[in-house]
Design a protein around this motif. Structure first.
Motif, short mmCIF file in Angstrom:
data_model
loop_
_atom_site.label_atom_id
_atom_site.label_comp_id
_atom_site.label_asym_id
_atom_site.label_seq_id
_atom_site.Cartn_x
_atom_site.Cartn_y
_atom_site.Cartn_z
N GLU A 265 -12.67 -28.18 31.50
CA GLU A 265 -12.44 -29.54 31.08
C GLU A 265 -11.62 -30.13 32.58
O GLU A 265 -11.65 -31.18 32.86
N VAL A 268 -13.71 -30.60 35.51
CA VAL A 268 -14.56 -31.81 35.41
C VAL A 268 -13.85 -32.97 35.54
O VAL A 268 -14.48 -34.00 36.18
N GLU A 351 -22.44 -26.92 38.77
CA GLU A 351 -22.39 -27.39 37.50
C GLU A 351 -21.44 -28.30 37.07
O GLU A 351 -21.45 -29.35 36.21
N GLU A 354 -22.36 -31.56 38.47
CA GLU A 354 -23.45 -32.35 37.86
C GLU A 354 -22.74 -32.67 36.62
O GLU A 354 -23.12 -33.93 36.27
N LYS A 355 -22.01 -32.27 35.85
CA LYS A 355 -21.29 -32.65 34.57
C LYS A 355 -20.46 -33.74 34.75
O LYS A 355 -20.43 -34.97 33.74
N GLU A 359 -21.05 -37.72 33.27
CA GLU A 359 -19.93 -38.42 32.55
C GLU A 359 -19.60 -39.71 33.17
O GLU A 359 -19.28 -40.69 32.68
#
Length: 387
Positions: A265, A268, A351, A354-355, A359
């Motif tokens: 997290e 991201v 990834e 991409e995440k 969001e």
């Protein structure tokens, strides 16, 4: 101070803190350090986000050897390649490609106008004596010189390479260890655009110790030309072949494997901010250039704009970006700048980008749809026609 006596100091690990570090080059993070959008993303999840030198316990070495688990780095290509190859496992998160290649600088007063004029002449090459960190200056010079010679049907055997060893020990200078809240503060104490510490071979060239030196295209180049003392007889950015443009570029984003696995997290959140800042920078290139001009080595804000106007400021792991990273890594391994080879594709972790992108789009949809749907909405809204 001998390298073996130096220490890479860090503060105790706290996963409620994320530290960042960057190089004075073109990247969304260098724009964000003035906007503060990344800090906002971390506040949403209750995490403190700060420049790593904000803490007195962190010296400069984490920028080069990534010995802070909770550090995210956005900067030059060669140090993170060295870290992942020989020091510790990291994760490649994104990259920003800037065609900088390199130039061959000579004295303007000399009768040297083409690369072939350098046959038998002396070209300078720096050599850091600091064994803790990666010698990225030298790698950049070495790669650029080889490429320029190759493109002019020459090799290193056609010229005389003169090495310039230097201590590279400022990391332990007490004056450089004062806590810094923002990387731009580093330059408040010095006129970095005219500081020879950032152009170490220029004095040797002007003094006649060597006949030519490598310098970065656009970055440094225009400041040096403006003196009237130096001229560029070769410029790799003028070639259509992007393979010869790797020069400690692209700037790449890396974090530790520990952070990626145990606290995704946090990764991201950072990548969301980089996408947002990158998009803003693409839409407001002159504003982004004014910010970057405070930290980089372009001649002025307008020159910075000319340098970034075609740059996509949103980091990516595009096929071309990945190939440029491989070119840099392969050069380092071939010439002994790293001991261990590795697979760049396995190093990358798309990834997270991409995440983060998903969001960002979700948040944007929710903001835009709120005034159009009967009860607001999200991406899961169904059977509602807009327009």
């Amino acid at each position: 101070m001998p390298s073996q006596e130096r220490k890479a100091n860090t503060v105790p690990l706290d996963w409620k803190e994320v530290w960042y570090t960057n190089c004075p080059m073109v990247s969304a993070n260098n724009v964000d350090q003035e906007l503060g959008w990344c800090r906002e993303e971390y506040k949403k999840i209750g995490v403190e986000y700060d420049y790593f030198r904000h803490a007195e316990g962190n010296n400069w070495y984490p920028h080069y050897i990534h010995n802070l688990d909770n550090l995210i780095r956005f900067g030059g290509l060669y140090p993170p390649i060295h870290v992942n190859a020989d020091i510790r496992r990291t994760v490649l998160l994104g990259a920003t490609w800037v065609n900088e290649g390199g130039c061959m600088a000579v004295r303007a007063s000399d009768n040297l106008f083409q690369m072939k004029d350098l046959k038998g002449k002396k070209i300078g090459l720096t050599k850091s004596q600091n064994t803790i960190k990666n010698d990225w200056w030298r790698i950049q010079e070495h790669m650029g010189i080889e490429n320029m010679l190759m493109l002019n049907d020459m090799t290193m055997d056609d010229v005389e390479i003169v090495e310039f060893p230097y201590p590279d020990d400022w990391y332990d200078d007490p004056q450089m260890l004062t806590p810094i809240n923002n990387p731009s503060e580093t330059w408040l104490k010095r006129d970095h655009k005219h500081d020879y510490a950032f152009r170490p071979l220029e004095k040797a060239l002007l003094a006649g110790t060597v006949d030519a030196i490598y310098t970065q295209s656009k970055v440094f180049q225009h400041i040096q030309e403006a003196t009237g003392q130096l001229a560029m007889i070769e410029d790799l950015t003028r070639y259509p072949d992007w393979r010869v443009q790797v020069a400690n570029t692209p700037a790449v984003i890396t974090c530790t494997e520990v952070m990626a696995k145990e606290h995704p997290e946090l990764v991201v959140a950072y990548m969301k901010a980089m996408i947002k800042v990158g998009r803003w920078s693409n839409d407001h290139k002159h504003a982004a250039a004014a910010i970057l001009n405070r930290q980089t080595f372009y001649l002025d804000a307008e020159d910075t704009y000319e340098g970034i106007k075609n740059v996509d400021m949103v980091p990516s792991l595009s096929a071309q970006n990945m190939q440029t990273i491989k070119i840099g890594k392969d050069f380092m391994f071939k010439h002994g700048y790293i001991e261990n080879d590795f697979d760049v594709d396995e190093w990358s972790a798309p990834e997270f980008l991409e995440k983060a992108a998903a969001e960002v789009l979700k948040e944007e949809w929710e903001r835009r749809s709120w005034s159009k749907l009967p009860e607001g909405g999200g991406l899961d809204a169904q059977n509602v026609r807009l327009g």
